[in-house]
Design a protein around this motif. Structure first.
Motif, PDB file in Angstrom:
ATOM      1  N   VAL B  67       0.873  -1.175   0.000  1.00  0.00           N
ATOM      2  CA  VAL B  67       0.000   0.000   0.000  1.00  0.00           C
ATOM      3  C   VAL B  67       0.909   1.223   0.000  1.00  0.00           C
ATOM      4  O   VAL B  67       1.762   1.368   0.865  1.00  0.00           O
ATOM      5  CB  VAL B  67      -0.928  -0.002   1.232  1.00  0.00           C
ATOM      6  N   VAL B  68       0.755   2.069  -1.015  1.00  0.00           N
ATOM      7  CA  VAL B  68       1.668   3.188  -1.177  1.00  0.00           C
ATOM      8  C   VAL B  68       0.902   4.509  -1.266  1.00  0.00           C
ATOM      9  O   VAL B  68      -0.295   4.528  -1.531  1.00  0.00           O
ATOM     10  CB  VAL B  68       2.532   3.031  -2.452  1.00  0.00           C
ATOM     11  N   ILE B  69       1.612   5.599  -1.012  1.00  0.00           N
ATOM     12  CA  ILE B  69       1.027   6.924  -1.181  1.00  0.00           C
ATOM     13  C   ILE B  69       1.631   7.519  -2.452  1.00  0.00           C
ATOM     14  O   ILE B  69       2.853   7.572  -2.599  1.00  0.00           O
ATOM     15  CB  ILE B  69       1.311   7.810   0.036  1.00  0.00           C
ATOM     16  N   GLU B  96      -9.836   0.174 -12.225  1.00  0.00           N
ATOM     17  CA  GLU B  96      -9.388  -0.010 -10.847  1.00  0.00           C
ATOM     18  C   GLU B  96      -9.489   1.275 -10.032  1.00  0.00           C
ATOM     19  O   GLU B  96      -9.215   1.279  -8.849  1.00  0.00           O
ATOM     20  CB  GLU B  96      -7.922  -0.471 -10.840  1.00  0.00           C
ATOM     21  N   ALA B  97      -9.889   2.373 -10.693  1.00  0.00           N
ATOM     22  CA  ALA B  97      -9.794   3.665 -10.021  1.00  0.00           C
ATOM     23  C   ALA B  97     -10.945   3.919  -9.052  1.00  0.00           C
ATOM     24  O   ALA B  97     -10.765   4.556  -8.028  1.00  0.00           O
ATOM     25  CB  ALA B  97      -9.733   4.782 -11.051  1.00  0.00           C
ATOM     26  N   ILE B 118      -2.984  10.179  -3.339  1.00  0.00           N
ATOM     27  CA  ILE B 118      -3.870   9.032  -3.125  1.00  0.00           C
ATOM     28  C   ILE B 118      -3.157   7.913  -2.374  1.00  0.00           C
ATOM     29  O   ILE B 118      -1.936   7.816  -2.393  1.00  0.00           O
ATOM     30  CB  ILE B 118      -4.399   8.465  -4.472  1.00  0.00           C
ATOM     31  N   VAL B 119      -3.958   7.106  -1.688  1.00  0.00           N
ATOM     32  CA  VAL B 119      -3.453   5.861  -1.104  1.00  0.00           C
ATOM     33  C   VAL B 119      -3.910   4.755  -2.035  1.00  0.00           C
ATOM     34  O   VAL B 119      -5.108   4.628  -2.306  1.00  0.00           O
ATOM     35  CB  VAL B 119      -4.038   5.598   0.294  1.00  0.00           C
ATOM     36  N   ALA B 120      -2.993   3.988  -2.554  1.00  0.00           N
ATOM     37  CA  ALA B 120      -3.349   2.950  -3.513  1.00  0.00           C
ATOM     38  C   ALA B 120      -2.575   1.677  -3.212  1.00  0.00           C
ATOM     39  O   ALA B 120      -1.595   1.693  -2.461  1.00  0.00           O
ATOM     40  CB  ALA B 120      -3.047   3.420  -4.932  1.00  0.00           C
ATOM     41  N   LYS B 121      -3.064   0.599  -3.809  1.00  0.00           N
ATOM     42  CA  LYS B 121      -2.416  -0.686  -3.581  1.00  0.00           C
ATOM     43  C   LYS B 121      -1.806  -1.166  -4.889  1.00  0.00           C
ATOM     44  O   LYS B 121      -2.415  -1.008  -5.950  1.00  0.00           O
ATOM     45  CB  LYS B 121      -3.470  -1.688  -3.102  1.00  0.00           C
ATOM     46  N   ILE B 122      -0.613  -1.745  -4.806  1.00  0.00           N
ATOM     47  CA  ILE B 122       0.030  -2.269  -6.014  1.00  0.00           C
ATOM     48  C   ILE B 122      -0.550  -3.646  -6.307  1.00  0.00           C
ATOM     49  O   ILE B 122      -0.479  -4.550  -5.465  1.00  0.00           O
ATOM     50  CB  ILE B 122       1.551  -2.329  -5.844  1.00  0.00           C
ATOM     51  N   THR B 123      -1.175  -3.783  -7.478  1.00  0.00           N
ATOM     52  CA  THR B 123      -1.782  -5.078  -7.802  1.00  0.00           C
ATOM     53  C   THR B 123      -0.850  -5.942  -8.624  1.00  0.00           C
ATOM     54  O   THR B 123      -0.976  -7.157  -8.611  1.00  0.00           O
ATOM     55  CB  THR B 123      -3.086  -4.880  -8.598  1.00  0.00           C
ATOM     56  N   LEU B 133      -1.766  -0.131 -10.298  1.00  0.00           N
ATOM     57  CA  LEU B 133      -2.320   0.238  -9.002  1.00  0.00           C
ATOM     58  C   LEU B 133      -3.810  -0.030  -8.971  1.00  0.00           C
ATOM     59  O   LEU B 133      -4.468  -0.126 -10.018  1.00  0.00           O
ATOM     60  CB  LEU B 133      -2.107   1.727  -8.737  1.00  0.00           C
ATOM     61  N   SER B 134      -4.348  -0.134  -7.754  1.00  0.00           N
ATOM     62  CA  SER B 134      -5.785  -0.223  -7.584  1.00  0.00           C
ATOM     63  C   SER B 134      -6.218   0.687  -6.446  1.00  0.00           C
ATOM     64  O   SER B 134      -5.474   0.890  -5.493  1.00  0.00           O
ATOM     65  CB  SER B 134      -6.193  -1.664  -7.269  1.00  0.00           C
ATOM     66  N   MET B 135      -7.434   1.247  -6.606  1.00  0.00           N
ATOM     67  CA  MET B 135      -7.973   2.100  -5.545  1.00  0.00           C
ATOM     68  C   MET B 135      -9.162   1.410  -4.881  1.00  0.00           C
ATOM     69  O   MET B 135      -9.861   2.020  -4.080  1.00  0.00           O
ATOM     70  CB  MET B 135      -8.444   3.425  -6.142  1.00  0.00           C
ATOM     71  N   ILE B 136      -9.417   0.173  -5.281  1.00  0.00           N
ATOM     72  CA  ILE B 136     -10.567  -0.534  -4.716  1.00  0.00           C
ATOM     73  C   ILE B 136     -10.081  -1.393  -3.561  1.00  0.00           C
ATOM     74  O   ILE B 136      -9.269  -2.297  -3.749  1.00  0.00           O
ATOM     75  CB  ILE B 136     -11.271  -1.379  -5.799  1.00  0.00           C
ATOM     76  N   GLY B 137     -10.552  -1.089  -2.382  1.00  0.00           N
ATOM     77  CA  GLY B 137     -10.132  -1.828  -1.195  1.00  0.00           C
ATOM     78  C   GLY B 137     -10.287  -0.956   0.023  1.00  0.00           C
ATOM     79  O   GLY B 137     -10.436   0.262  -0.095  1.00  0.00           O
ATOM     80  N   PRO B 138     -10.239  -1.565   1.206  1.00  0.00           N
ATOM     81  CA  PRO B 138     -10.435  -0.781   2.422  1.00  0.00           C
ATOM     82  C   PRO B 138      -9.292   0.214   2.641  1.00  0.00           C
ATOM     83  O   PRO B 138      -8.130  -0.135   2.512  1.00  0.00           O
ATOM     84  CB  PRO B 138     -10.468  -1.841   3.526  1.00  0.00           C
ATOM     85  N   GLY B 139      -9.670   1.446   2.944  1.00  0.00           N
ATOM     86  CA  GLY B 139      -8.667   2.467   3.275  1.00  0.00           C
ATOM     87  C   GLY B 139      -8.007   3.111   2.084  1.00  0.00           C
ATOM     88  O   GLY B 139      -7.208   4.024   2.245  1.00  0.00           O
ATOM     89  N   LEU B 140      -8.307   2.666   0.870  1.00  0.00           N
ATOM     90  CA  LEU B 140      -7.684   3.269  -0.311  1.00  0.00           C
ATOM     91  C   LEU B 140      -8.541   4.441  -0.759  1.00  0.00           C
ATOM     92  O   LEU B 140      -9.722   4.280  -1.038  1.00  0.00           O
ATOM     93  CB  LEU B 140      -7.556   2.230  -1.432  1.00  0.00           C
ATOM     94  N   ARG B 141      -7.939   5.615  -0.784  1.00  0.00           N
ATOM     95  CA  ARG B 141      -8.733   6.812  -1.082  1.00  0.00           C
ATOM     96  C   ARG B 141      -7.835   7.981  -1.451  1.00  0.00           C
ATOM     97  O   ARG B 141      -6.616   7.883  -1.369  1.00  0.00           O
ATOM     98  CB  ARG B 141      -9.573   7.186   0.134  1.00  0.00           C
ATOM     99  N   LYS B 142      -8.517   9.066  -1.823  1.00  0.00           N
ATOM    100  CA  LYS B 142      -7.818  10.331  -2.064  1.00  0.00           C
ATOM    101  C   LYS B 142      -7.619  11.007  -0.717  1.00  0.00           C
ATOM    102  O   LYS B 142      -8.514  10.998   0.124  1.00  0.00           O
ATOM    103  CB  LYS B 142      -8.681  11.184  -2.982  1.00  0.00           C
ATOM    104  N   LEU B 143      -6.437  11.595  -0.510  1.00  0.00           N
ATOM    105  CA  LEU B 143      -6.162  12.238   0.769  1.00  0.00           C
ATOM    106  C   LEU B 143      -6.389  13.735   0.645  1.00  0.00           C
ATOM    107  O   LEU B 143      -6.028  14.352  -0.350  1.00  0.00           O
ATOM    108  CB  LEU B 143      -4.721  11.972   1.199  1.00  0.00           C
ATOM    109  N   GLN B 144      -7.025  14.280   1.686  1.00  0.00           N
ATOM    110  CA  GLN B 144      -7.260  15.715   1.680  1.00  0.00           C
ATOM    111  C   GLN B 144      -6.702  16.342   2.951  1.00  0.00           C
ATOM    112  O   GLN B 144      -6.855  15.780   4.030  1.00  0.00           O
ATOM    113  CB  GLN B 144      -8.760  15.999   1.557  1.00  0.00           C
TER     114      GLN B 144
END
Lengths: 234, 229
Positions: B67-69, B96-97, B118-123, B133-144
């Motif tokens: 999980v990367v930023i 995946e977005a 964004i917080v994303a996961k490497i698929t 990358l994927s944005m689908i999953g718990p905690g993966l989101r845009k950071l504000q």
């Protein structure tokens, strides 16, 4: 006239005083300073980063790119000219070859790792000092390496085989032979060997033996410097 | 025969760690003849018969599942390109977005735009290091809001701590939201500025002292003295 006593009073198999420090450039991934006598080399490692032009990219592993530069104010003699030259291109090539023999870049395909070597003060033996600094900087940057590379020059001054020539010896009136050598102390393999001048087979053998001995001492200094970075913070 | 360098000592590349066939080389070491040799600068870790070297410095090497930023750098008709701190950008495909339905001809910058963090996961990571990358999953989101720190990726395990002990301690004392990406980027957001600052100073302290013992106690003392002010 024979060369009976060295200009700076060293023994014939003695290195100049050395000094090394790691982590001197904060913005670089890894960096090091290596001083031997009056020669001071700085090396900084940046990357892995995107490589252009694209045809240079290697699919299987990363590319190592070295730059070597003697700063305009770094010393005397005709060699010190600002900017790149034929001589510096050659040194960049041999430095890269020496470092590639230990470095494992299979983890970063298509990318480039830049090693920048700057000589801020020179008194002969610059390519060797540069290799020493670059190898420490690469280790500091956390790259996988089979061994550290240490380098020093040996040679013939007058009729004597000497270790670690300085500029006054390299330009000895009666003729001098300069043999820069890079060495992997653990495996005992030679990573760089150049020769400038005329020398017999026996003398060359003796010079290589002397350089190997010197490289082992240098490697000890390199190891200490790398460990020192983490010791002082305790 | 046996161990030549003790556990938790610092080694440099080319140093012999153990001799004999009783041990096995793990990441950071390799076998040469009957010796096990370190190939990275780091701390020796001997667990049972395995000898590995835990690196202290190094660039981020993407792995599947991390999980990367990241920061949005570019977008095309079907992809966003994200800087995750590696040499090459990672691709976030439309599929995946988001879980939302994206209409044909929709304005893609409405979802993610340049410089969004964004917080994303490497698929997936291919052999030549193309990264998906994927944005689908718990905690993966845009950071504000919040602030973004950058530390060496090799120091992330110490910042997180065993089972997240270190990071939950910082969260608890400073009352901040913290996300640590495996690529060494740390996002911190708190209600008060001083809390954010305290948390980020604590993270930087850990990064500086990552190789020392008793780090948890030191960080705890630092946080407690800081929160009293």
């Amino acid at each position: 006239m024979s060369y009976n006593k060295r200009n700076d009073g060293r023994a014939f198999d003695e290195l100049r005083p050395m000094d090394a420090k790691v982590g001197i450039i904060k913005n670089a991934l890894g960096s090091a300073m290596f001083r031997i006598g009056k020669t001071v080399a700085l090396a900084a490692v940046y990357g892995p980063s995107e490589l252009f032009p694209k045809f240079l990219q290697k699919k299987e592993e990363g590319l190592l790119r070295c730059t070597y530069n003697m700063m305009a104010f770094s010393g005397s003699g005709t060699r010190v000219k600002p900017g790149p030259s034929r001589r510096s291109r050659e040194i960049e090539l041999v430095t890269r070859n020496a470092l590639e023999s230990v470095l494992d870049l299979s983890e970063c395909p298509r990318a480039v790792i830049n090693v920048n070597i700057e000589l801020i003060q020179t008194d002969a033996g610059t390519r060797c000092a540069g290799i020493c600094a670059a190898s420490m900087a690469l280790a500091d940057a956390g790259f996988k390496m089979k061994d550290l590379v240490a380098a020093v020059s040996a040679g013939l001054v007058g009729d004597k085989i000497v270790l670690d020539l300085d500029y006054s010896e390299e330009s000895f009136e009666e003729g001098a032979v300069d043999i820069p050598m890079a060495f992997m102390p653990r495996t005992g393999k030679i990573a760089l060997l150049q020769l400038d001048g005329e020398i017999t087979k026996e003398q060359l053998r003796e010079a290589i033996k002397l350089a190997k001995k010197g490289c082992k001492q240098i490697c000890e200094v390199q190891r200490q410097a790398l460990k020192e970075k983490y010791k002082t913070e305790e | 025969m046996g161990i030549l360098i003790e556990d938790k000592q610092i080694v440099v590349p080319g140093e012999e760690v153990a001799e004999g066939m009783d041990f096995l080389p793990a990441p950071g070491t390799f076998r040469d003849g009957d010796k096990i040799v370190a190939c990275q600068l780091g701390l020796v870790n001997i667990s049972g018969r395995l000898i590995k070297v835990i690196p202290l410095e190094g660039a981020y090497m993407p792995k599947r599942g991390d999980v990367v930023i990241g920061k949005i750098n570019d977008l095309t008709y079907s992809n966003w390109f994200v800087d995750i701190g590696y040499a090459y950008e990672a691709a976030l495909s439309m599929k995946e977005a988001t879980t939302e339905f994206i209409e044909r001809g929709a304005e893609l910058t409405d979802y993610y735009t340049y410089d969004d963090v964004i917080v994303a996961k490497i698929t997936n990571v291919t052999k030549s290091k193309s990264i998906d990358l994927s944005m689908i999953g718990p905690g993966l989101r845009k950071l504000q809001g919040g602030r973004l720190l950058e530390i060496s990726a090799q120091k992330v395990p110490r910042v997180v701590g065993k089972q997240g002990s270190m990071i939950s301690m910082i969260k608890e004392i400073t009352n901040c939201q913290i996300i640590v990406g495996q690529n060494g980027r740390v996002w911190i957001s708190g209600t008060e500025i001083w809390q954010e600052r305290l948390a980020s100073e604590a993270v930087l302290l850990i990064a500086r002292k990552a190789h020392t013992h008793g780090l948890t106690d030191r960080v705890k003392a630092f946080l407690e003295s800081g929160s009293k002010k």
